[in-house]
Design a protein around this motif. Structure first.
Motif, PDB file in Angstrom:
ATOM      1  N   TRP A   1      52.646  17.136  66.945  1.00  0.00           N
ATOM      2  CA  TRP A   1      51.234  16.787  66.810  1.00  0.00           C
ATOM      3  C   TRP A   1      50.401  18.049  66.611  1.00  0.00           C
ATOM      4  O   TRP A   1      50.672  19.091  67.212  1.00  0.00           O
ATOM      5  N   PHE A   2      49.362  17.911  65.784  1.00  0.00           N
ATOM      6  CA  PHE A   2      48.474  19.031  65.496  1.00  0.00           C
ATOM      7  C   PHE A   2      47.041  18.513  65.356  1.00  0.00           C
ATOM      8  O   PHE A   2      46.818  17.312  65.174  1.00  0.00           O
ATOM      9  N   VAL A   3      46.095  19.432  65.407  1.00  0.00           N
ATOM     10  CA  VAL A   3      44.725  19.112  64.988  1.00  0.00           C
ATOM     11  C   VAL A   3      44.376  20.044  63.836  1.00  0.00           C
ATOM     12  O   VAL A   3      44.811  21.211  63.805  1.00  0.00           O
ATOM     13  N   SER A   4      43.605  19.517  62.881  1.00  0.00           N
ATOM     14  CA  SER A   4      43.281  20.306  61.696  1.00  0.00           C
ATOM     15  C   SER A   4      41.977  19.838  61.078  1.00  0.00           C
ATOM     16  O   SER A   4      41.645  18.641  61.125  1.00  0.00           O
TER      17      SER A   4
ATOM     18  N   THR B   1      52.099  22.883  58.647  1.00  0.00           N
ATOM     19  CA  THR B   1      52.376  22.936  60.089  1.00  0.00           C
ATOM     20  C   THR B   1      52.179  24.347  60.638  1.00  0.00           C
ATOM     21  O   THR B   1      51.811  24.526  61.803  1.00  0.00           O
ATOM     22  N   ALA B   2      52.392  25.362  59.801  1.00  0.00           N
ATOM     23  CA  ALA B   2      52.192  26.741  60.246  1.00  0.00           C
ATOM     24  C   ALA B   2      50.711  27.092  60.405  1.00  0.00           C
ATOM     25  O   ALA B   2      50.350  27.972  61.195  1.00  0.00           O
ATOM     26  N   SER B   3      49.858  26.398  59.663  1.00  0.00           N
ATOM     27  CA  SER B   3      48.429  26.739  59.678  1.00  0.00           C
ATOM     28  C   SER B   3      47.608  25.883  60.641  1.00  0.00           C
ATOM     29  O   SER B   3      46.436  26.182  60.895  1.00  0.00           O
ATOM     30  N   MET B   4      48.204  24.825  61.221  1.00  0.00           N
ATOM     31  CA  MET B   4      47.458  23.918  62.094  1.00  0.00           C
ATOM     32  C   MET B   4      47.588  24.316  63.562  1.00  0.00           C
ATOM     33  O   MET B   4      48.480  25.077  63.942  1.00  0.00           O
ATOM     34  N   THR B   5      46.711  23.756  64.373  1.00  0.00           N
ATOM     35  CA  THR B   5      46.726  24.028  65.809  1.00  0.00           C
ATOM     36  C   THR B   5      47.580  22.983  66.521  1.00  0.00           C
ATOM     37  O   THR B   5      47.291  21.781  66.431  1.00  0.00           O
ATOM     38  N   PRO B   6      48.645  23.395  67.221  1.00  0.00           N
ATOM     39  CA  PRO B   6      49.483  22.422  67.939  1.00  0.00           C
ATOM     40  C   PRO B   6      48.669  21.648  68.980  1.00  0.00           C
ATOM     41  O   PRO B   6      47.735  22.191  69.587  1.00  0.00           O
ATOM     42  N   PHE B   7      49.059  20.398  69.191  1.00  0.00           N
ATOM     43  CA  PHE B   7      48.333  19.533  70.130  1.00  0.00           C
ATOM     44  C   PHE B   7      49.333  18.761  70.976  1.00  0.00           C
ATOM     45  O   PHE B   7      50.315  18.245  70.482  1.00  0.00           O
ATOM     46  N   GLU B   8      49.091  18.732  72.281  1.00  0.00           N
ATOM     47  CA  GLU B   8      49.958  17.989  73.189  1.00  0.00           C
ATOM     48  C   GLU B   8      49.253  16.732  73.666  1.00  0.00           C
ATOM     49  O   GLU B   8      48.125  16.773  74.115  1.00  0.00           O
TER      50      GLU B   8
ATOM     51  N   LEU C   1      50.042  14.132  62.486  1.00  0.00           N
ATOM     52  CA  LEU C   1      51.420  13.923  62.912  1.00  0.00           C
ATOM     53  C   LEU C   1      52.354  14.462  61.830  1.00  0.00           C
ATOM     54  O   LEU C   1      52.207  14.141  60.650  1.00  0.00           O
ATOM     55  N   ALA C   2      53.306  15.303  62.254  1.00  0.00           N
ATOM     56  CA  ALA C   2      54.293  15.866  61.332  1.00  0.00           C
ATOM     57  C   ALA C   2      55.677  15.378  61.747  1.00  0.00           C
ATOM     58  O   ALA C   2      56.061  15.501  62.917  1.00  0.00           O
ATOM     59  N   ILE C   3      56.421  14.811  60.785  1.00  0.00           N
ATOM     60  CA  ILE C   3      57.730  14.212  61.081  1.00  0.00           C
ATOM     61  C   ILE C   3      58.784  14.770  60.134  1.00  0.00           C
ATOM     62  O   ILE C   3      58.544  14.910  58.930  1.00  0.00           O
ATOM     63  N   THR C   4      59.960  15.071  60.691  1.00  0.00           N
ATOM     64  CA  THR C   4      61.138  15.330  59.857  1.00  0.00           C
ATOM     65  C   THR C   4      62.201  14.302  60.224  1.00  0.00           C
ATOM     66  O   THR C   4      62.276  13.857  61.373  1.00  0.00           O
ATOM     67  N   THR C   5      63.010  13.924  59.247  1.00  0.00           N
ATOM     68  CA  THR C   5      64.041  12.904  59.489  1.00  0.00           C
ATOM     69  C   THR C   5      65.435  13.482  59.232  1.00  0.00           C
ATOM     70  O   THR C   5      65.598  14.508  58.568  1.00  0.00           O
ATOM     71  N   HIS C   6      66.431  12.788  59.762  1.00  0.00           N
ATOM     72  CA  HIS C   6      67.815  13.202  59.529  1.00  0.00           C
ATOM     73  C   HIS C   6      68.206  13.040  58.058  1.00  0.00           C
ATOM     74  O   HIS C   6      69.160  13.673  57.598  1.00  0.00           O
TER      75      HIS C   6
ATOM     76  N   GLU D   1      58.175  22.736  51.392  1.00  0.00           N
ATOM     77  CA  GLU D   1      57.288  23.891  51.321  1.00  0.00           C
ATOM     78  C   GLU D   1      55.886  23.552  51.841  1.00  0.00           C
ATOM     79  O   GLU D   1      55.294  24.321  52.608  1.00  0.00           O
ATOM     80  N   ILE D   2      55.350  22.393  51.403  1.00  0.00           N
ATOM     81  CA  ILE D   2      54.023  21.981  51.871  1.00  0.00           C
ATOM     82  C   ILE D   2      54.063  21.695  53.375  1.00  0.00           C
ATOM     83  O   ILE D   2      53.153  22.073  54.123  1.00  0.00           O
TER      84      ILE D   2
END
Length: 215
Positions: free
Chosen positions: A176-179, A207-214, A139-144, A201-202
């Protein structure tokens, strides 16, 4: 691959007939998760006063590592030699002594690769662990408030966490991703919407290298 009790029992019956003249007692077949020992053979004797009444045997095979079918069979045959020596009360010179090595040599002549030890060396562990490569739900999250968070989520709780995040006022976005990236091996597997703060940066790199997941 991984093995199960039914497979091991089938192989045991086949090799008991082929290499041990169907004389091995039927042991309890069990699956273990040992990291250091691929197989073991245990036995117990029950005594009534001074008379031995019965003996029971257990062959346990580790499913911790992802191995080829023939590797599992080599381990099983190793333990079956131990079972023969113990159940037939043979007096060997050591746990892997002359009798064990002679039986190992005879069976290996049929194309097997039984070894004296079923303990995993550090090199074998590293090689087999690399081959295994566990997949994780990320799970990748960004906040306000400009925080970047990553977490490893238990799949069982993913839908509930997804629902909560949709309603969270400070969450700007979540994906969401799988890795199988070893970077996540130190992350705890969470059941609630929480994560580990990382740099932008990390976050972008992962997130650029992982496989998106729905979901």
């Amino acid at each position: 691959m991984q093995v199960n009790v039914a497979q091991l029992s089938e192989w045991f019956a086949e090799y008991n007939a082929k290499y041990f003249a169907d004389k091995l007692p039927l042991p309890t077949i069990a699956i273990g998760r040992s990291r250091t020992r691929l197989g073991s053979m245990e036995w117990k004797s029950q005594r009534k006063w001074l008379l031995k009444t019965s003996e029971s045997y257990t062959i346990r095979i580790s499913n911790y590592y992802d191995m080829e079918e023939k590797e599992f069979k080599n381990v099983l045959l190793h333990e079956m030699i131990h079972l023969q020596i113990v159940s037939q009360h043979m007096k060997d010179t050591s746990p892997h002594g002359k009798i064990f090595r002679q039986r190992m040599k005879e069976i290996n002549a049929d194309g097997w690769n039984i070894t004296v030890s079923t303990k995993m060396s550090e090199a074998q562990k590293a090689s087999t662990t690399r081959k295994r490569k566990r997949q994780r739900l990320i799970l990748a999250i960004t906040t306000h408030s400009q925080k970047y968070l990553l977490s490893v989520v238990s799949p069982k709780y993913a839908r509930e966490i997804n629902r909560i995040l949709r309603l969270a006022p400070d969450v700007k976005s979540h994906s969401w991703f799988v890795s199988s990236d070893d970077y996540f091996s130190s992350f705890p597997t969470v059941r609630t919407p929480k994560g580990r703060c990382v740099t932008k940066e990390i976050y972008e790199e992962k997130t650029a290298s992982m496989t998106p997941f729905e979901l």
